[in-house]
Design an enzyme around this catalytic site. Structure first.
Site, PDB file in Angstrom:
ATOM      1  N   LYS A 206      55.661  42.547  40.577  1.00  0.00           N
ATOM      2  CA  LYS A 206      56.778  43.170  39.848  1.00  0.00           C
ATOM      3  C   LYS A 206      57.772  43.802  40.818  1.00  0.00           C
ATOM      4  O   LYS A 206      58.983  43.592  40.714  1.00  0.00           O
ATOM      5  CB  LYS A 206      56.249  44.207  38.874  1.00  0.00           C
ATOM      6  CG  LYS A 206      57.329  44.843  37.999  1.00  0.00           C
ATOM      7  CD  LYS A 206      56.759  45.872  37.041  1.00  0.00           C
ATOM      8  CE  LYS A 206      55.920  45.237  35.961  1.00  0.00           C
ATOM      9  NZ  LYS A 206      55.496  46.204  34.920  1.00  0.00           N
ATOM     10  N   GLU A 212      48.672  43.549  48.947  1.00  0.00           N
ATOM     11  CA  GLU A 212      47.873  42.331  49.068  1.00  0.00           C
ATOM     12  C   GLU A 212      48.730  41.090  48.828  1.00  0.00           C
ATOM     13  O   GLU A 212      48.653  40.101  49.575  1.00  0.00           O
ATOM     14  CB  GLU A 212      46.710  42.357  48.065  1.00  0.00           C
ATOM     15  CG  GLU A 212      45.738  43.494  48.266  1.00  0.00           C
ATOM     16  CD  GLU A 212      46.047  44.701  47.396  1.00  0.00           C
ATOM     17  OE1 GLU A 212      45.118  45.464  47.092  1.00  0.00           O
ATOM     18  OE2 GLU A 212      47.227  44.874  47.023  1.00  0.00           O
ATOM     19  N   GLY A 267      49.734  44.930  33.728  1.00  0.00           N
ATOM     20  CA  GLY A 267      49.254  43.819  34.542  1.00  0.00           C
ATOM     21  C   GLY A 267      48.131  43.032  33.910  1.00  0.00           C
ATOM     22  O   GLY A 267      48.131  41.801  33.912  1.00  0.00           O
ATOM     23  N   ARG A 268      47.153  43.726  33.326  1.00  0.00           N
ATOM     24  CA  ARG A 268      46.003  43.025  32.754  1.00  0.00           C
ATOM     25  C   ARG A 268      46.318  42.372  31.418  1.00  0.00           C
ATOM     26  O   ARG A 268      45.478  41.695  30.842  1.00  0.00           O
ATOM     27  CB  ARG A 268      44.828  43.992  32.622  1.00  0.00           C
ATOM     28  CG  ARG A 268      45.139  45.275  31.878  1.00  0.00           C
ATOM     29  CD  ARG A 268      44.069  46.337  32.154  1.00  0.00           C
ATOM     30  NE  ARG A 268      44.377  47.641  31.592  1.00  0.00           N
ATOM     31  CZ  ARG A 268      45.148  48.550  32.181  1.00  0.00           C
ATOM     32  NH1 ARG A 268      45.738  48.276  33.334  1.00  0.00           N
ATOM     33  NH2 ARG A 268      45.346  49.731  31.625  1.00  0.00           N
ATOM     34  N   GLU A 353      39.501  48.589  33.476  1.00  0.00           N
ATOM     35  CA  GLU A 353      40.722  49.224  33.964  1.00  0.00           C
ATOM     36  C   GLU A 353      41.422  49.976  32.835  1.00  0.00           C
ATOM     37  O   GLU A 353      42.101  50.979  33.067  1.00  0.00           O
ATOM     38  CB  GLU A 353      41.670  48.188  34.571  1.00  0.00           C
ATOM     39  CG  GLU A 353      42.806  48.794  35.382  1.00  0.00           C
ATOM     40  CD  GLU A 353      43.537  47.783  36.231  1.00  0.00           C
ATOM     41  OE1 GLU A 353      43.166  47.603  37.415  1.00  0.00           O
ATOM     42  OE2 GLU A 353      44.488  47.160  35.731  1.00  0.00           O
ATOM     43  N   HIS A 384      18.971  32.293  33.870  1.00  0.00           N
ATOM     44  CA  HIS A 384      18.078  32.251  35.027  1.00  0.00           C
ATOM     45  C   HIS A 384      18.478  33.306  36.058  1.00  0.00           C
ATOM     46  O   HIS A 384      18.111  33.198  37.227  1.00  0.00           O
ATOM     47  CB  HIS A 384      18.101  30.855  35.644  1.00  0.00           C
ATOM     48  CG  HIS A 384      17.586  29.809  34.701  1.00  0.00           C
ATOM     49  ND1 HIS A 384      16.260  29.433  34.655  1.00  0.00           N
ATOM     50  CD2 HIS A 384      18.218  29.091  33.732  1.00  0.00           C
ATOM     51  CE1 HIS A 384      16.096  28.511  33.711  1.00  0.00           C
ATOM     52  NE2 HIS A 384      17.265  28.292  33.138  1.00  0.00           N
ATOM     53  N   LYS A 512      44.121  52.813  47.596  1.00  0.00           N
ATOM     54  CA  LYS A 512      45.229  52.083  48.205  1.00  0.00           C
ATOM     55  C   LYS A 512      46.104  53.011  49.038  1.00  0.00           C
ATOM     56  O   LYS A 512      46.606  52.635  50.107  1.00  0.00           O
ATOM     57  CB  LYS A 512      46.049  51.392  47.117  1.00  0.00           C
ATOM     58  CG  LYS A 512      45.305  50.271  46.415  1.00  0.00           C
ATOM     59  CD  LYS A 512      46.013  49.782  45.175  1.00  0.00           C
ATOM     60  CE  LYS A 512      47.282  49.057  45.477  1.00  0.00           C
ATOM     61  NZ  LYS A 512      47.884  48.457  44.274  1.00  0.00           N
TER      62      LYS A 512
END
Length: 546
Positions: A206, A212, A267-268, A353, A384, A512
């Protein structure tokens, strides 16, 4: 507003829990032959079966009372009409507007956002069709065959999950890749076998400052320019999903190829926006719009259905029942579909979040549990791995099972074997196996008397383990959109009742921020002493090893 723990229904639910804790679901099913019919809902071909839960009509009535007393219906209305319910950031929460296929006006501060939404959707259509039709070509005139999406968090997990889920709708000659981790291995392993002339990068940030994402984007640009003479070629191989035109242009991207989204898109929840551009490229814009249509169908269901027949409301309330009254700390997401391999990852972020909060909307510290730990894996692999703990461990783990009645493939016997496990696991969790039943089986097998007691206890399954089941015809774009929206609204329901802000994410910031200081301390050879002894020790040992 009173805390949820102070509401009358909460108090009665605490007393009711003692009553339910002594009952076994085996007995509830035996006493009510119509339990499945009464505790299941169909939304078109999607079946939601919540009958295998430790609930009765009384339980549900009290949970609905709790929802009413917490003002859930008004909070739902406030979200859909564009109120600034993200109170810490003073933002509306309108991912529902992104998939508003009715196109009715949605107002933020008196301005209809739908013309802007439709404009970006049209821009996405033109771009994705240009890539897929080979109209868009690289700097040497070759068509694009690989698209690399660079993002992080919601700008990565949602689109990656959807593209994987809709693999049968993708073209094999047009591959879409995802890079998110700042660990250089992620980018290097993705691009090492790609051709610069036929690769296009989508950079999703944005602000165009996300550490990152921009670290990866700058390295991708360096890789690209290593084989290119003119910087003008960047415009043919990089596009941006951002709102910062100045930085996008400085990067070398033509701002005509910048796709906008808005501060009311978390964001999510952003896969429905231009962040979903790699989805549109991978499966085509028609299928992307079917994804939106499936979510919109659920939005309308959530907005208009009474609480008693409202699937996300039931999902949320039943989750609160286990989280706050039975002490369940986790929830397992168990899709019996290899294409949904990333679903648990996406829902982990969407839930944890959103509702991983310990203060309420007024900034007061909470004295009750909020969001659960979300984990999961595609079946039958999970059987399993961690199902042992779910079946016989000491922790209560409510489970959601998801499966399609029809497969995209036709290898004989595979899908039937898959679905037999899907159905059997929900039955096994509910029924369990008593010690007497286990002993009888062992006797029938001829096990010697001296081993019977020990083995019978080891083979005892307590059962009474709750689960929800989602069964639908096939995993297509519309169904996938509906499933994602159901979970988004379930998260909203729980946050509304816990009276927390489900739409900020302050918890991602501190680490961060400190990383910037640590990064500075990593340069040079001098001994670091400015932090606590552990942090200093880690930094100094790193310097000795590098």
């Amino acid at each position: 507003m009173a805390r949820c723990t102070q509401l009358p229904a909460w108090q009665v639910l605490q007393e009711h829990q003692w009553e339910i804790a002594r009952q076994h679901m085996r007995d509830l099913f035996s006493a009510d032959p119509n339990r499945f019919e009464r505790y299941s809902i169909r939304l078109d071909d999607l079946l939601f079966d919540y009958s295998k839960n430790r609930i009765t009509d009384k339980t549900l009535g009290l949970l609905f009372d709790l929802a009413h007393q917490a003002g859930l219906q008004e909070k739902i209305a406030a979200m859909f009409r564009g109120d600034r319910i993200n109170n810490t950031e003073k933002r509306a929460v309108l991912h529902t507007a992104l998939r508003n296929r009715s196109n009715r006006p949605v107002l933020v501060d008196g301005v209809d956002v739908m013309p802007g939404v439709n404009r970006v959707l049209h821009q996405m259509r033109l771009f994705s069709e240009a890539i897929r039709s080979h109209e868009w070509r690289g700097y040497t005139g070759k068509p694009i065959s690989n698209v690399v999406h660079i993002g992080i968090g919601g700008s990565d997990l949602g689109p990656k999950m959807v593209v994987k889920a809709l693999t049968p709708y993708c073209r094999p000659e047009l591959r879409v890749h995802f890079v998110s981790n700042v660990d250089e291995a992620d980018l290097v392993e993705t691009i090492k076998n790609l051709d610069r002339e036929t690769t296009l990068f989508i950079v999703a940030s944005k602000t165009f400052t996300t550490q990152e994402t921009m670290t990866n984007a700058l390295s991708a640009r360096e890789w690209f320019m290593a084989g290119v003479e003119s910087k003008d070629a960047i415009a043919k191989h990089f596009v941006a999903v951002s709102t910062n035109a100045e930085k996008v242009e400085a990067f070398g991207i033509d701002t005509k190829n910048m796709f906008e989204f808005w501060d009311w898109v978390g964001g999510r929840y952003s896969l429905w926006s231009a962040i979903g551009l790699p989805i549109a490229v991978a499966v085509g814009m028609d299928n992307f719009e079917l994804l939106l249509a499936g979510a919109h169908k659920v939005d309308e269901h959530f907005r208009t259905e009474p609480l008693e027949r409202n699937i996300p409301v039931l999902m949320g309330l039943v989750g609160i029942w286990y989280n706050n009254f039975f002490g369940a700390q986790t929830q397992a997401i168990l899709p019996y579909d290899q294409y949904l391999d990333f679903l648990a990852d996406h829902l982990q972020q969407a839930d944890m979040e959103s509702n991983g909060k310990s203060v309420d909307v007024e900034g007061k510290r909470l004295d009750y549990d909020t969001g659960p730990v979300i984990f999961g894996q595609a079946g039958t692999n999970g059987q399993h791995a961690f199902y042992q703990l779910i079946h016989q461990g000491s922790k209560l783990v409510p489970c959601d099972f998801l499966a399609a009645a029809q497969s995209h493939h036709h290898l004989g016997g595979h899908h039937e074997a898959l679905l037999s496990n899907f159905i059997a696991q929900t039955e096994a969790l509910m029924r369990g196996k008593t010690t007497e039943e286990a002993r009888a089986e062992l006797v029938a097998e001829g096990v010697q008397e001296e081993c019977l007691d020990m083995l019978a206890m080891a083979k005892t399954f307590p059962g009474n383990k709750p689960s929800n089941s989602f069964l639908y015809q096939s995993l297509n774009p519309e169904t996938l959109g509906a499933l994602i929206a159901l979970y988004e609204h379930k998260v909203f329901v729980q946050g509304a009742i816990w009276n927390i802000n489900s739409f900020d994410q302050m918890g991602v910031e501190l680490g961060k921020q400190l990383a910037k200081t640590v990064l500075k301390d990593m340069t040079g050879d001098e001994l670091v002493t400015a932090h606590d002894s552990s942090t200093n020790g880690l930094l100094n040992y790193y310097k000795s090893l590098r």
